[in-house]
Design a protein around this motif. Structure first.
Motif, mmCIF file in Angstrom:
data_model
loop_
_atom_site.group_PDB
_atom_site.id
_atom_site.type_symbol
_atom_site.label_atom_id
_atom_site.label_comp_id
_atom_site.label_asym_id
_atom_site.label_seq_id
_atom_site.Cartn_x
_atom_site.Cartn_y
_atom_site.Cartn_z
ATOM 1 N N ASP A 28 78.047 28.350 31.360
ATOM 2 C CA ASP A 28 78.329 28.742 29.987
ATOM 3 C C ASP A 28 77.189 28.278 29.092
ATOM 4 O O ASP A 28 76.352 27.463 29.492
ATOM 5 C CB ASP A 28 79.660 28.135 29.520
ATOM 6 N N ASP A 29 77.182 28.792 27.887
ATOM 7 C CA ASP A 29 76.165 28.463 26.889
ATOM 8 C C ASP A 29 76.706 27.359 25.989
ATOM 9 O O ASP A 29 77.675 27.559 25.248
ATOM 10 C CB ASP A 29 75.831 29.714 26.068
ATOM 11 N N THR A 48 69.776 34.590 32.272
ATOM 12 C CA THR A 48 69.438 33.450 31.414
ATOM 13 C C THR A 48 68.138 33.656 30.658
ATOM 14 O O THR A 48 67.949 33.110 29.577
ATOM 15 C CB THR A 48 69.341 32.156 32.240
ATOM 16 N N LYS A 51 67.107 32.170 26.657
ATOM 17 C CA LYS A 51 67.819 30.909 26.489
ATOM 18 C C LYS A 51 67.410 29.856 27.522
ATOM 19 O O LYS A 51 67.510 28.665 27.274
ATOM 20 C CB LYS A 51 69.329 31.155 26.570
ATOM 21 N N TYR A 52 66.982 30.294 28.683
ATOM 22 C CA TYR A 52 66.637 29.351 29.744
ATOM 23 C C TYR A 52 65.380 29.864 30.433
ATOM 24 O O TYR A 52 65.434 30.838 31.191
ATOM 25 C CB TYR A 52 67.798 29.243 30.744
ATOM 26 N N GLU A 83 75.630 26.237 23.330
ATOM 27 C CA GLU A 83 75.473 26.479 21.899
ATOM 28 C C GLU A 83 76.539 27.419 21.343
ATOM 29 O O GLU A 83 76.636 27.577 20.133
ATOM 30 C CB GLU A 83 74.085 27.043 21.619
ATOM 31 N N LYS A 84 77.322 28.031 22.223
ATOM 32 C CA LYS A 84 78.437 28.837 21.748
ATOM 33 C C LYS A 84 79.635 27.938 21.460
ATOM 34 O O LYS A 84 79.620 26.744 21.745
ATOM 35 C CB LYS A 84 78.806 29.896 22.793
ATOM 36 N N LEU A 111 73.888 26.646 31.769
ATOM 37 C CA LEU A 111 73.662 28.065 31.549
ATOM 38 C C LEU A 111 73.259 28.765 32.838
ATOM 39 O O LEU A 111 73.654 29.900 33.100
ATOM 40 C CB LEU A 111 72.576 28.257 30.488
#
Length: 355
Positions: free
Chosen positions: A162-163, A71, A77-78, A165-166, A145
């Motif tokens: 999961d992400d 991540t 992303k995290y 933003e996807k 995430l």
């Protein structure tokens, strides 16, 4: 490091749609309060949660905290840690939400058991588990995430990593309720995010977004000075997130309302709450809320800010840690009467909407 004096002292933001009384009136300070009872004794009011199996925990340590390598390394992303200290903080944040909403899990006018429910940014999964327990007829998916969810669950609750933003792979027009809480530090494109909510919500379904102010600290009595360490923290955190394309400076109730309306949702409402930092308020409810907030921020300043400042702004660890610790010390001193805004924004997808 950003100059804390670049921001005016102790702003009081206009209250947007002050539906709830907690956001309408100034918070009165309790001049007789004693803060020694809230000194750090190493204890935590939050409960621990089970961890997922070690096979999916690719861990590393930085600045004394444990993180998930996937991540963090994939585009940062995290940036929050994934150790037991953080899991406790996330559960305490859920408790804070219950305090704010007087024990309710949401503001949306849900009736019965909505068949399909999506919990975005599920964290430890505690909201999804609570909702699934109260609504046994609902099928709840909690997505995050980071794999911080427990290995045990109710039959009607599942967790996915999961992400958000996807591109969502769920069915269109599928979810009867979409709940999103505290994902603000990870979402770059709110227009895309809320549009995906609209596309995957069933006609007539409600969505709810819960976020809080992240750059600004507010007060009602001018007790937060221009050189407060709170401003140094807020400026640095917002600057660090901006390097990732995440702009928390524009957060407000009207910001989230606009995005829901532009996505196609109707009957959008904003509920605004003040959350005090510490036990300085005179009101019994605000005092307890402030105590819970202080418990969250005891590790929360570091959780949000430490890696963000050291990795993204190249601030030395000791300086970044000093800013985080300084904020908590000010809260425990009780002299600066600051608070943040928590927004709950709900909207409904029109019954005839099919796209």
């Amino acid at each position: 490091m950003a100059d804390p004096k670049s921001q005016s002292a102790c702003p009081t933001a206009p209250v947007e749609n002050p539906v709830e009384s907690s956001s309408a009136a100034p918070i009165e300070a309790d001049d007789t309060a004693h803060f020694s009872d809230y000194d750090d004794d190493g204890s935590s009011q939050a409960s621990s949660t089970q961890s997922l199996s070690s096979s999916i925990k690719e861990q590393f340590y930085e600045n004394g905290r444990k993180y998930h390598r996937k991540t963090v390394d994939e585009g940062h992303k995290y940036l929050l840690p994934s150790d037991e200290t953080e899991l406790d903080r996330l559960d305490m944040t859920h408790h804070m939400a219950l305090v704010i909403l007087d024990g309710e899990l949401h503001k949306a006018p849900i009736k019965g058991d909505p068949h399909n429910v999506l919990d975005c940014g599920t964290g430890t999964g505690i909201w999804a588990l609570d909702f699934g327990s109260i609504h046994p007829g609902s099928h709840v998916i909690g997505v995050d995430l980071a794999p911080n969810q427990p290995s045990w669950t109710y039959p009607n609750v599942v967790f996915e990593n999961d992400d958000l933003e996807k591109e969502w792979t769920y069915k269109k027009n599928h979810f009867d309720f979409i709940h999103s809480r505290m994902v603000g530090s990870a979402i770059k494109d709110w227009s895309k995010y809320t549009k995906q909510m609209f596309d995957h919500a069933a006609p007539g379904a409600y969505v709810e977004i819960s976020e809080h102010s992240m750059k600004h600290i507010y007060c009602d009595d001018g007790s937060v000075p221009e050189d407060s360490v709170f401003y140094a923290y807020g400026n640095n955190l917002s600057d660090a997130l901006l390097t990732l394309g995440v702009d928390v400076r524009q957060f407000s109730g009207s910001f989230f309302k606009r995005h829901l309306e532009e996505a196609g949702f109707v009957d959008v409402q904003v509920f605004t709450y003040k959350v005090p930092w510490g036990t300085w308020p005179k009101s019994k409810k605000f005092k307890y809320m402030g105590a819970v907030c202080a418990e969250i921020l005891k590790t929360g300043f570091e959780a949000y800010g430490l890696m963000a400042m050291t990795r993204l702004l190249n601030i030395p660890e000791d300086e970044a840690r000093g800013i985080c610790n300084g904020c908590y010390k000010e809260i425990m001193a009780g002299k600066q009467h600051g608070y943040h805004y928590q927004w709950y924004v709900i909207g409904r997808k029109p019954e005839l909407a099919t796209k």
